[in-house]
Write a protein that holds these residues in place. Sequence first.
Motif, PDB file in Angstrom:
ATOM      1  N   GLU A 519      32.196  50.263  40.918  1.00  0.00           N
ATOM      2  CA  GLU A 519      33.131  49.198  40.559  1.00  0.00           C
ATOM      3  C   GLU A 519      34.503  49.814  40.340  1.00  0.00           C
ATOM      4  O   GLU A 519      34.660  50.709  39.504  1.00  0.00           O
ATOM      5  CB  GLU A 519      32.659  48.464  39.311  1.00  0.00           C
ATOM      6  CG  GLU A 519      33.464  47.210  39.005  1.00  0.00           C
ATOM      7  CD  GLU A 519      32.921  46.437  37.825  1.00  0.00           C
ATOM      8  OE1 GLU A 519      33.315  45.270  37.639  1.00  0.00           O
ATOM      9  OE2 GLU A 519      32.096  46.999  37.078  1.00  0.00           O
ATOM     10  N   GLU A 521      38.391  50.396  39.264  1.00  0.00           N
ATOM     11  CA  GLU A 521      39.136  50.147  38.039  1.00  0.00           C
ATOM     12  C   GLU A 521      40.466  49.471  38.371  1.00  0.00           C
ATOM     13  O   GLU A 521      41.557  50.011  38.145  1.00  0.00           O
ATOM     14  CB  GLU A 521      39.367  51.466  37.291  1.00  0.00           C
ATOM     15  CG  GLU A 521      38.067  52.164  36.902  1.00  0.00           C
ATOM     16  CD  GLU A 521      38.304  53.510  36.268  1.00  0.00           C
ATOM     17  OE1 GLU A 521      39.488  53.918  36.173  1.00  0.00           O
ATOM     18  OE2 GLU A 521      37.329  54.167  35.858  1.00  0.00           O
ATOM     19  N   LEU A 522      40.374  48.271  38.946  1.00  0.00           N
ATOM     20  CA  LEU A 522      41.569  47.546  39.372  1.00  0.00           C
ATOM     21  C   LEU A 522      41.290  46.048  39.296  1.00  0.00           C
ATOM     22  O   LEU A 522      40.240  45.585  39.760  1.00  0.00           O
ATOM     23  CB  LEU A 522      41.957  47.936  40.802  1.00  0.00           C
ATOM     24  CG  LEU A 522      43.214  47.309  41.375  1.00  0.00           C
ATOM     25  CD1 LEU A 522      44.444  47.816  40.637  1.00  0.00           C
ATOM     26  CD2 LEU A 522      43.337  47.594  42.865  1.00  0.00           C
ATOM     27  N   GLU A 523      42.254  45.305  38.716  1.00  0.00           N
ATOM     28  CA  GLU A 523      42.166  43.848  38.655  1.00  0.00           C
ATOM     29  C   GLU A 523      42.911  43.262  39.854  1.00  0.00           C
ATOM     30  O   GLU A 523      44.050  43.662  40.140  1.00  0.00           O
ATOM     31  CB  GLU A 523      42.780  43.327  37.347  1.00  0.00           C
ATOM     32  CG  GLU A 523      42.053  43.768  36.091  1.00  0.00           C
ATOM     33  CD  GLU A 523      40.790  42.974  35.848  1.00  0.00           C
ATOM     34  OE1 GLU A 523      40.626  41.916  36.504  1.00  0.00           O
ATOM     35  OE2 GLU A 523      39.965  43.398  35.013  1.00  0.00           O
ATOM     36  N   ARG A 535      37.465  42.512  39.060  1.00  0.00           N
ATOM     37  CA  ARG A 535      37.423  43.836  39.676  1.00  0.00           C
ATOM     38  C   ARG A 535      36.451  43.833  40.860  1.00  0.00           C
ATOM     39  O   ARG A 535      35.351  43.309  40.761  1.00  0.00           O
ATOM     40  CB  ARG A 535      36.980  44.880  38.639  1.00  0.00           C
ATOM     41  CG  ARG A 535      37.938  45.025  37.490  1.00  0.00           C
ATOM     42  CD  ARG A 535      37.309  45.756  36.314  1.00  0.00           C
ATOM     43  NE  ARG A 535      36.835  47.068  36.696  1.00  0.00           N
ATOM     44  CZ  ARG A 535      36.237  47.922  35.856  1.00  0.00           C
ATOM     45  NH1 ARG A 535      36.039  47.559  34.596  1.00  0.00           N
ATOM     46  NH2 ARG A 535      35.831  49.096  36.268  1.00  0.00           N
ATOM     47  N   TYR A 556      33.774  41.353  46.106  1.00  0.00           N
ATOM     48  CA  TYR A 556      33.654  40.979  44.697  1.00  0.00           C
ATOM     49  C   TYR A 556      32.194  40.966  44.237  1.00  0.00           C
ATOM     50  O   TYR A 556      31.926  41.034  43.045  1.00  0.00           O
ATOM     51  CB  TYR A 556      34.274  39.603  44.449  1.00  0.00           C
ATOM     52  CG  TYR A 556      35.781  39.596  44.466  1.00  0.00           C
ATOM     53  CD1 TYR A 556      36.504  40.157  43.418  1.00  0.00           C
ATOM     54  CD2 TYR A 556      36.493  39.029  45.514  1.00  0.00           C
ATOM     55  CE1 TYR A 556      37.893  40.158  43.423  1.00  0.00           C
ATOM     56  CE2 TYR A 556      37.880  39.026  45.531  1.00  0.00           C
ATOM     57  CZ  TYR A 556      38.576  39.589  44.477  1.00  0.00           C
ATOM     58  OH  TYR A 556      39.937  39.582  44.486  1.00  0.00           O
ATOM     59  N   ASN A 637      45.623  48.509  37.217  1.00  0.00           N
ATOM     60  CA  ASN A 637      44.457  49.368  37.005  1.00  0.00           C
ATOM     61  C   ASN A 637      44.041  49.304  35.548  1.00  0.00           C
ATOM     62  O   ASN A 637      44.857  49.091  34.647  1.00  0.00           O
ATOM     63  CB  ASN A 637      44.751  50.804  37.440  1.00  0.00           C
ATOM     64  CG  ASN A 637      45.753  51.508  36.532  1.00  0.00           C
ATOM     65  OD1 ASN A 637      45.386  52.002  35.470  1.00  0.00           O
ATOM     66  ND2 ASN A 637      47.023  51.547  36.964  1.00  0.00           N
ATOM     67  N   THR A 638      42.779  49.507  35.310  1.00  0.00           N
ATOM     68  CA  THR A 638      42.182  49.251  33.991  1.00  0.00           C
ATOM     69  C   THR A 638      42.037  50.514  33.152  1.00  0.00           C
ATOM     70  O   THR A 638      41.123  50.624  32.337  1.00  0.00           O
ATOM     71  CB  THR A 638      40.807  48.597  34.178  1.00  0.00           C
ATOM     72  OG1 THR A 638      39.969  49.475  34.936  1.00  0.00           O
ATOM     73  CG2 THR A 638      40.934  47.265  34.883  1.00  0.00           C
ATOM     74  N   ARG A 655      44.967  42.581  33.205  1.00  0.00           N
ATOM     75  CA  ARG A 655      44.746  41.249  33.756  1.00  0.00           C
ATOM     76  C   ARG A 655      46.046  40.473  33.900  1.00  0.00           C
ATOM     77  O   ARG A 655      46.175  39.618  34.773  1.00  0.00           O
ATOM     78  CB  ARG A 655      43.770  40.477  32.872  1.00  0.00           C
ATOM     79  CG  ARG A 655      42.374  41.078  32.817  1.00  0.00           C
ATOM     80  CD  ARG A 655      41.452  40.220  31.975  1.00  0.00           C
ATOM     81  NE  ARG A 655      41.282  38.895  32.550  1.00  0.00           N
ATOM     82  CZ  ARG A 655      40.387  38.592  33.482  1.00  0.00           C
ATOM     83  NH1 ARG A 655      39.570  39.539  33.943  1.00  0.00           N
ATOM     84  NH2 ARG A 655      40.280  37.368  33.952  1.00  0.00           N
TER      85      ARG A 655
END
Length: 890
Positions: A519, A521-523, A535, A556, A637-638, A655
């Motif tokens: 997964e 690390e990007l919204e 993500r 997704y 990025n998260t 977000r």
Amino acid sequence: MLTEGDVVDRCRAKGVTDEGIETVLAIRSSPPARRVGGPGKNLSICFRFASRKMRLTIQAESLSIEAAALYLCEFSPNIHEFYDQPSAKLRFPYRNKSGRRTWANSTADLFVISDDFIGWEEWKNSPDLLKLSAEKPGRFLCDTQGKVFRSPPAEQYAARMGLGFRIRSELDLSYRLVENFRFLLDFLSQGVADELTSAEMAYLDARYRGQRWCLLKDLIDQELLPADRVYNLVLSNGLCVDLESDRLSFPEFCRVFRSEEDMMIAKRLSVYPVSGDLQVGVKLTRNGKELHVEEASVDSVSLIGVAGVKEVIPRFVLDEQINRGLITLQGKDADPVLDQLNRAGRDELEEANRRIKAVTRLNAGEAVSEVAKELKVSRRTLLVWKKRYLAGLHELGDGYVGLLPNTRGRGNRGPRLPGELEKLVQDVLETHFAVKERPPVTHAYGRLLSLCDERKLVPPSERTFYLRANNRDHVETTRARQGDKAAYQLESGMNQGQSMPVDFSGQYAMDVIHADHTELELELVCSRSGANLGRPWLTLLIDCFSGMPLGYAVLYDPPSYRSIMIAIRSMVQRFGYMPSNIWADGGAEFRSVYFESLVAKYGGSILRRDGKPRHGAIIERFFGSVQTQLIHRLKGNTQATSGNVRELTRKVNPRLNAIWTLHEFDKALSDLLEHLRAHAQSSELESPLEKYARSERTLGVRRNRQVLYDQKFIISTLPTTRKGTAKVNSRTGVRVNHIDYWHSSFRASDVRNKCVQVRYDPYDIGFVYAYIRGGWQKCQAGSYYDVFRGRSERELNVLLSEHRQRKGLARKQRTLTMRELARLFDLFEEREATLSQRQQAKDSERLLITVEAPLEEENAFNTSSSEIAVESNSRNEIKVDYSALIPEDF
């Protein structure tokens, strides 16, 4: 494969009874049995092998033993058929260790039909067989005379039907031969190669130049003798290669001989180490652990470890392990000079250099007093040095070794504790410290003190006991106290001492590829509304030989069979090849029937790394590179959410800062992968594309692996939905990915309201395929087709994924809205209930006012109840008085 008549004839020729023939035919027609390894432990299949000889997919539970046996059966000309996990189970009695009669129910690994043997085969490691022969001597036997392992009860059970049973181990395998078989597997399907032409013979004579052999690298020429032609000749014995010694995947070291006689001469010159006359005290090293010979006989050798663990190994097993390099000899069988030099440290070597210079000056005739005065040592010390030099020269043939200071041998090196007390300490650590309850070491020391008091022994000090606990094998102690997963983190990742038939790095391009998901690390946001869609997941395929990314899919959806199929399609579209082996974890998406069928259809195999995540380090490192080189440099990025979430503000909230859409991110990821393909890494001299091209040039193009990206391949890679089925509606058809599709067959009464299997094309939203009446029917979409018309395949995949995610979020939002409406109507119902209660109270009060009026009101009207009743009766019964006068106006 043999026909049923051929099998019956071979069985009768071998003396197989009618019951045995029925058993053989049942095994040939039945699916493999499912095996369970003890209570609560399911043995998952870790290897699937597409056999061309059997035209079936054969499965194995072990890469080190059973998988190697499958390749051996595939290439053996004497074996005609072999079946994995035969359905006919073996049930036979035997005597356990206590002498009690018990029954064994087991499933053999293989059932083999060959020229000289028809029966079951059980494949196990020789260490496991040694343990089983000690635990179950009535069932397993180590025959030192025949140098084999046997199971007499199983042999008697099979002999009743005229069949055979044999136990085989890694001693019957040559892993180098198995590696070469794997390398030549692609050329096996191309048939027997033609004989050498005159031009090729002249070319080979020029290459050999009168020598017995030449290197394979020097033999390959793209015009006169290409790589594929060379390996075809090796497989058909047109070229002589020692497949048990040299590796074909390393052509710069592989020898090609002029004839079999030259190859046999070279093999006779090879000297293999053997155990020889082992004596007590000789040291051996196995998997980095030292062992000492305690007893040695003609048939067996008794070894004892550092922790006092004793094991008895048959002599033929020990010889085989020494020949393969699994065990190395030290001590008396090794070179004493080299052994002492290896043990000497830097300080000891410096001191020996200083001493050899002094002895050299004395041998040259210089006076002892002058040399002693200059070196600031006594005359007696110089004479001792000279004496030790002469002793080393006389005993070992090297005087320099005699001058090495034996610092490590000084002092009392023997065990300080008595043998009985040392054994008691190890037993206490084994039973009261290395257990799953994980007690502290003080608990074990307390138990030792009580046992020493009972046996009237002087206990060791607490410090000595703690040193014994620290000197235990840390991996085994952690496994006993914390489990296998905790111990796995401490094990070496190189599988020391194990020869695996599968090379994790791949022998050539497209040999072994790794497949996995992560997964990102990007919204991401919606391309139409700008709403946050969450993500995405990245599915990636990596070639182990070249390190090149082959195919990928960004969706997704969580990891599923659909993402794997999309990644495989992108790989075939880009390179036009299907790999020989796909290395994956134990995820459910890699156990799909469609995925296994696709791999088997194109002659590939599936390898599983269940419980061994370190084997997937290649693709995990690549995931890390994608995260650091691309994801962490984009907005949204998260990384901020990985720390303390309480410190997260709106300014740095991923977000709220997300601006990338799935379509734009897919293009950025594609550009990054193209860059990584064309440029070498910091630790490499070649780029992945250059390695890939070198593999085709020197290790073969392997045209049987080439796949055309046509309609036939596309249909075989179509994924299905999460449920796998869709319900047929006679008016709207089937709904797949929130879109309705129609086919005329849906009007039939036997299909209406039934759930049918569906498969869709991620690159064409206009059609899906439904399995109706024994075939796949192409169904057309009733809407949304114009939106996706004229798009490229990558754009269609991205738009479809975004469409599914948007519809899914809309469905969630609709569900939330319905829940809020339900709560609102609950309030309305409560208000209605309250209002109803108030109305009922009012009606009751009004009724009381009408029926039970006060007395003063009765007087006011001056009527009584009797009068009211008379008046009421008079209204009900009307009487006419005809004697009354009639008015004139009437």
